[in-house]
Design a protein around this motif. Structure first.
Motif, PDB file in Angstrom:
ATOM      1  N   LEU A 178       0.851  -1.330   0.251  1.00 32.89           N
ATOM      2  CA  LEU A 178       0.124   0.041   0.146  1.00 32.89           C
ATOM      3  C   LEU A 178       0.643   1.385   0.097  1.00 32.89           C
ATOM      4  CD1 LEU A 178      -2.964  -1.401   2.433  1.00 32.89           C
ATOM      5  CD2 LEU A 178      -3.148  -0.417  -0.147  1.00 32.89           C
ATOM      6  N   ALA A 179       1.425   1.441   0.808  1.00 36.40           N
ATOM      7  CA  ALA A 179       2.689   2.247   0.589  1.00 36.40           C
ATOM      8  C   ALA A 179       3.573   2.021  -0.793  1.00 36.40           C
ATOM      9  CB  ALA A 179       3.869   2.301   1.686  1.00 36.40           C
ATOM     10  N   VAL A 180       3.424   1.416  -1.225  1.00 27.94           N
ATOM     11  CA  VAL A 180       4.881   1.585  -2.841  1.00 27.94           C
ATOM     12  C   VAL A 180       3.306   2.303  -3.843  1.00 27.94           C
ATOM     13  CG1 VAL A 180       5.620   0.686  -4.694  1.00 27.94           C
ATOM     14  CG2 VAL A 180       6.057  -0.128  -2.400  1.00 27.94           C
ATOM     15  N   VAL A 181       2.138   1.554  -3.526  1.00 29.76           N
ATOM     16  CA  VAL A 181       1.028   2.718  -4.275  1.00 29.76           C
ATOM     17  C   VAL A 181       0.785   3.885  -4.634  1.00 29.76           C
ATOM     18  CG1 VAL A 181      -1.745   2.017  -5.500  1.00 29.76           C
ATOM     19  CG2 VAL A 181       0.169   0.079  -4.567  1.00 29.76           C
ATOM     20  N   ALA A 182       0.606   4.011  -2.701  1.00 32.17           N
ATOM     21  CA  ALA A 182       0.332   5.439  -2.579  1.00 32.17           C
ATOM     22  C   ALA A 182       1.381   6.233  -3.026  1.00 32.17           C
ATOM     23  CB  ALA A 182       0.693   5.262  -0.965  1.00 32.17           C
ATOM     24  N   LEU A 210       3.838   6.149  -6.112  1.00 31.81           N
ATOM     25  CA  LEU A 210       3.351   5.737  -6.838  1.00 31.81           C
ATOM     26  C   LEU A 210       2.117   6.356  -7.468  1.00 31.81           C
ATOM     27  CD1 LEU A 210       3.598   2.066  -7.940  1.00 31.81           C
ATOM     28  CD2 LEU A 210       5.627   4.305  -8.038  1.00 31.81           C
ATOM     29  N   GLY A 211       1.442   7.176  -7.227  1.00 29.49           N
ATOM     30  CA  GLY A 211      -0.030   7.871  -6.978  1.00 29.49           C
ATOM     31  C   GLY A 211       0.597   9.161  -7.068  1.00 29.49           C
ATOM     32  N   GLU A 212       1.253   9.782  -5.940  1.00 28.46           N
ATOM     33  CA  GLU A 212       1.579  11.029  -5.351  1.00 28.46           C
ATOM     34  C   GLU A 212       2.716  11.367  -7.170  1.00 28.46           C
ATOM     35  OE1 GLU A 212       3.665  11.217  -1.968  1.00 28.46           O
ATOM     36  OE2 GLU A 212       2.536  11.145  -1.265  1.00 28.46           O
ATOM     37  N   LEU A 213       3.392  10.340  -7.434  1.00 25.20           N
ATOM     38  CA  LEU A 213       4.099  10.821  -8.680  1.00 25.20           C
ATOM     39  C   LEU A 213       2.916  10.987 -10.061  1.00 25.20           C
ATOM     40  CD1 LEU A 213       7.125   8.142  -8.545  1.00 25.20           C
ATOM     41  CD2 LEU A 213       7.556  10.722  -7.990  1.00 25.20           C
ATOM     42  N   VAL A 214       1.879  10.662  -9.788  1.00 28.58           N
ATOM     43  CA  VAL A 214       0.773  10.509 -10.681  1.00 28.58           C
ATOM     44  C   VAL A 214       0.291  11.452  -9.874  1.00 28.58           C
ATOM     45  CG1 VAL A 214      -1.599   9.828 -11.686  1.00 28.58           C
ATOM     46  CG2 VAL A 214       0.549   7.566 -11.542  1.00 28.58           C
ATOM     47  N   ASP A 215      -0.274  12.042  -9.473  1.00 24.51           N
ATOM     48  CA  ASP A 215      -1.061  13.420  -9.006  1.00 24.51           C
ATOM     49  C   ASP A 215      -0.327  14.672  -8.721  1.00 24.51           C
ATOM     50  OD1 ASP A 215      -2.889  11.940  -7.990  1.00 24.51           O
ATOM     51  OD2 ASP A 215      -2.561  12.489  -5.724  1.00 24.51           O
ATOM     52  N   ALA A 216       1.666  14.965  -9.268  1.00 25.49           N
ATOM     53  CA  ALA A 216       2.772  15.549  -9.514  1.00 25.49           C
ATOM     54  C   ALA A 216       3.061  15.953 -10.644  1.00 25.49           C
ATOM     55  CB  ALA A 216       3.782  15.487  -8.617  1.00 25.49           C
ATOM     56  N   GLY A 217       2.040  14.766 -11.442  1.00 27.83           N
ATOM     57  CA  GLY A 217       2.053  15.179 -12.513  1.00 27.83           C
ATOM     58  C   GLY A 217       3.215  14.182 -13.544  1.00 27.83           C
ATOM     59  N   LEU A 218       4.076  13.737 -12.277  1.00 26.84           N
ATOM     60  CA  LEU A 218       5.326  13.008 -13.320  1.00 26.84           C
ATOM     61  C   LEU A 218       4.829  11.372 -14.372  1.00 26.84           C
ATOM     62  CD1 LEU A 218       7.275  13.655 -10.545  1.00 26.84           C
ATOM     63  CD2 LEU A 218       6.848  15.078 -12.187  1.00 26.84           C
ATOM     64  N   GLY A 219       3.235  11.226 -14.200  1.00 24.11           N
ATOM     65  CA  GLY A 219       3.184  10.145 -15.104  1.00 24.11           C
ATOM     66  C   GLY A 219       1.929   9.600 -14.868  1.00 24.11           C
ATOM     67  N   THR A 220       1.366   9.174 -15.518  1.00 22.86           N
ATOM     68  CA  THR A 220       0.206   8.196 -16.142  1.00 22.86           C
ATOM     69  C   THR A 220      -0.069   7.083 -15.724  1.00 22.86           C
ATOM     70  OG1 THR A 220       0.530   8.174 -17.896  1.00 22.86           O
ATOM     71  CG2 THR A 220      -0.020  10.651 -17.442  1.00 22.86           C
ATOM     72  N   TRP A 221      -1.446   6.754 -14.907  1.00 22.01           N
ATOM     73  CA  TRP A 221      -1.784   5.336 -14.550  1.00 22.01           C
ATOM     74  C   TRP A 221      -2.254   4.783 -16.172  1.00 22.01           C
ATOM     75  CZ3 TRP A 221       0.349   3.120 -10.620  1.00 22.01           C
ATOM     76  CH2 TRP A 221      -0.140   3.993  -9.168  1.00 22.01           C
ATOM     77  N   SER A 222      -2.307   3.380 -16.182  1.00 15.73           N
ATOM     78  CA  SER A 222      -2.481   3.280 -17.689  1.00 15.73           C
ATOM     79  C   SER A 222      -3.311   1.304 -17.489  1.00 15.73           C
ATOM     80  CB  SER A 222      -2.023   3.050 -18.597  1.00 15.73           C
ATOM     81  OG  SER A 222      -1.971   2.682 -20.139  1.00 15.73           O
ATOM     82  N   GLU A 223      -4.596   1.027 -17.683  1.00 14.25           N
ATOM     83  CA  GLU A 223      -5.575  -0.550 -17.574  1.00 14.25           C
ATOM     84  C   GLU A 223      -5.038  -0.803 -18.697  1.00 14.25           C
ATOM     85  OE1 GLU A 223      -8.945  -2.353 -15.487  1.00 14.25           O
ATOM     86  OE2 GLU A 223      -8.788  -0.369 -15.591  1.00 14.25           O
ATOM     87  N   ARG A 224      -4.469  -1.799 -19.154  1.00 17.67           N
ATOM     88  CA  ARG A 224      -3.682  -3.070 -19.837  1.00 17.67           C
ATOM     89  C   ARG A 224      -5.254  -3.571 -19.890  1.00 17.67           C
ATOM     90  NH1 ARG A 224       1.512  -5.575 -19.656  1.00 17.67           N
ATOM     91  NH2 ARG A 224       0.126  -7.156 -19.078  1.00 17.67           N
ATOM     92  N   ASP A 225      -5.497  -4.414 -21.393  1.00 12.78           N
ATOM     93  CA  ASP A 225      -6.736  -5.295 -21.631  1.00 12.78           C
ATOM     94  C   ASP A 225      -6.675  -6.204 -20.601  1.00 12.78           C
ATOM     95  OD1 ASP A 225      -7.174  -3.380 -24.114  1.00 12.78           O
ATOM     96  OD2 ASP A 225      -5.985  -4.718 -25.509  1.00 12.78           O
ATOM     97  N   ASP A 226      -5.725  -6.965 -20.073  1.00 12.23           N
ATOM     98  CA  ASP A 226      -5.633  -8.056 -18.878  1.00 12.23           C
ATOM     99  C   ASP A 226      -5.800  -7.586 -17.610  1.00 12.23           C
ATOM    100  OD1 ASP A 226      -3.075  -7.090 -18.136  1.00 12.23           O
ATOM    101  OD2 ASP A 226      -1.799  -8.515 -18.962  1.00 12.23           O
ATOM    102  N   GLY A 227      -6.047  -5.726 -17.604  1.00 13.97           N
ATOM    103  CA  GLY A 227      -6.437  -5.596 -16.410  1.00 13.97           C
ATOM    104  C   GLY A 227      -5.513  -5.386 -15.281  1.00 13.97           C
TER     105      GLY A 227
END
Length: 72
Positions: free
Chosen positions: A26-30, A32-49
């Motif tokens: 959970l700490a790692v995902v949080a 990584l989420g902070e990087l996305v929130d800061a505009g340094l990355g994006t999440w992408s869901e793949r076809d396999d989920g």
């Protein structure tokens, strides 16, 4: 009595690693989420989920139930 205490300790210790692993996950995902929130990355869901993290540096990471793997 000491034998029962040791058995109790072993039971407690068996549960702790799983709990710590989940907290770490959970700490790692949080983080990584902070990087996305800061505009340094994006999440992408793949076809396999599964979920990929695309960083602005060009790195891509795959998030699975077993961990995080660098793709590029």
């Amino acid at each position: 009595m000491a034998t029962m205490d040791r058995a109790s300790e072993r039971t407690v210790h068996r549960e702790k690693p799983r709990l710590r692993l989940e907290i770490a996950r959970l700490a790692v995902v949080a983080a990584l989420g902070e990087l996305v929130d800061a505009g340094l990355g994006t999440w992408s869901e793949r076809d396999d989920g599964l979920v990929e993290l695309h960083l602005m540096t060009g790195e891509r990471w795959l998030l699975t139930g077993e961990g995080v793997t660098r793709l590029a």
